[in-house]
Enzyme design. Structure first.
Site, mmCIF file in Angstrom:
data_model
loop_
_atom_site.group_PDB
_atom_site.id
_atom_site.type_symbol
_atom_site.label_atom_id
_atom_site.label_comp_id
_atom_site.label_asym_id
_atom_site.label_seq_id
_atom_site.Cartn_x
_atom_site.Cartn_y
_atom_site.Cartn_z
ATOM 1 C CB SER A 155 2.319 5.629 58.712
ATOM 2 O OG SER A 155 2.079 4.321 59.965
ATOM 3 C CE1 TYR A 176 -0.272 10.174 60.182
ATOM 4 C CE2 TYR A 176 -1.391 6.959 60.307
ATOM 5 C CZ TYR A 176 -0.598 8.529 60.125
ATOM 6 O OH TYR A 176 0.844 8.219 61.099
#
Length: 285
Positions: A176, A189
């Site tokens: 990401s 995350y």
């Protein structure tokens, strides 16, 4: 792709359901014209029921591959994806379970090979995220759950798939933009996504002698079920506006990166690398 922002909305279930989103993401690869580059091959896509995973799975089918999709419990989304793959004349199996469970990963890989005949491509895509405004209040349970799904599950799935992969096979991991920029409300995350970058680079070196390439894709703000399942209605409506292009991307705009990295025709000299479909943000590192 439309520049119209998505309306406020939220979902109470992680990792979210595409069938409940307004508008529905562009994830069916409707404009993709395959050339048969994966004919005779089998791909396994975790989180393949919706969002980026769905677009990638359908892209493989359009390029001639049979596909196994793994999902947690989003049965309706999984059936839709399976239907779209089979409409391309390819076989598809959908397997429900938690990739955070090493035994499930072993069983899923075995089932894919038994039912589809082989395994050539692994896409580690499944993930979850949970907003925490104040890191001092983050729970141990949340951190452990996020790491179990996002990075440990990726390791267990890769370990399960490796005995079935061979020279010329490919692994593509989903990291990401948060691995590079961080996110103050998604610290656990973001940390898992940074770990995935390191995992990709290390695994690429480990599997080089076996002729198995390993790469990753680091999407920016993409319109997937994970967004309304993670954020408030107001924040969901703002998703993607901070990207240089001023909008959220669609899964169909991300999936070609995975197809490129999985193809020995297109990326035979690429391993240990990360592609960045993120709406124009310059990422170094």
């Amino acid at each position: 792709m439309t520049d119209t922002p998505q309306p406020p909305q939220s979902q109470s279930h992680q990792p979210g359901r595409e069938s409940e989103m307004t508008p529905r993401p562009a994830s069916a690869m409707e404009n993709w014209r395959g050339s048969g580059k994966f004919t005779g091959k089998v791909a396994l896509v975790t989180g393949g029921d919706s969002g980026i995973g769905r677009a990638v799975a359908i892209g493989f089918a359009k390029e001639g591959a049979d596909v196994a999709i793994l999902y947690l419990d989003e049965a309706e989304d999984a059936r839709d994806t399976q239907r779209l793959i089979e409409a391309e004349g390819r076989r598809c199996i959908a397997i429900a379970g938690d990739i955070g469970d090493p035994q499930f990963c072993q069983d899923a890989a075995k089932q894919a090979v038994e039912r589809l005949g082989r395994l050539d491509i692994l896409v580690n895509n499944a993930a979850e995220q949970h907003v925490c405004e104040d890191f001092s209040e983050i729970s141990v349970a949340q951190v452990e759950r996020t790491f179990r799904t996002n990075i440990l599950g990726m390791m267990w799935m890769t370990k399960a798939a490796l005995p079935h992969l061979k020279e010329g096979s490919a692994i593509v991991n989903t990291t990401s933009i948060t691995a590079y920029q961080g996110n103050p409300t998604l610290i656990d995350y973001s940390s898992t996504k940074g770990a995935i970058v390191a995992f990709t680079r290390a695994l690429a070196k480990s599997l080089q002698e076996k002729g198995i390439r390993v790469n990753a894709v680091a999407p920016g703000p993409i319109w997937t079920p994970l967004i309304p399942a993670s954020f408030s209605e107001e924040r969901t409506a703002e998703h993607g506006k901070s990207a240089p292009m001023g909008r959220a991307g669609q899964p169909d705009e991300v999936a070609p990166s995975y197809l490129f990295l999985a193809s020995n025709l297109d990326s035979s000299y690429i391993s240990g690398q990360v592609l960045h479909p993120n709406g124009g943000t310059v990422v170094n590192g």
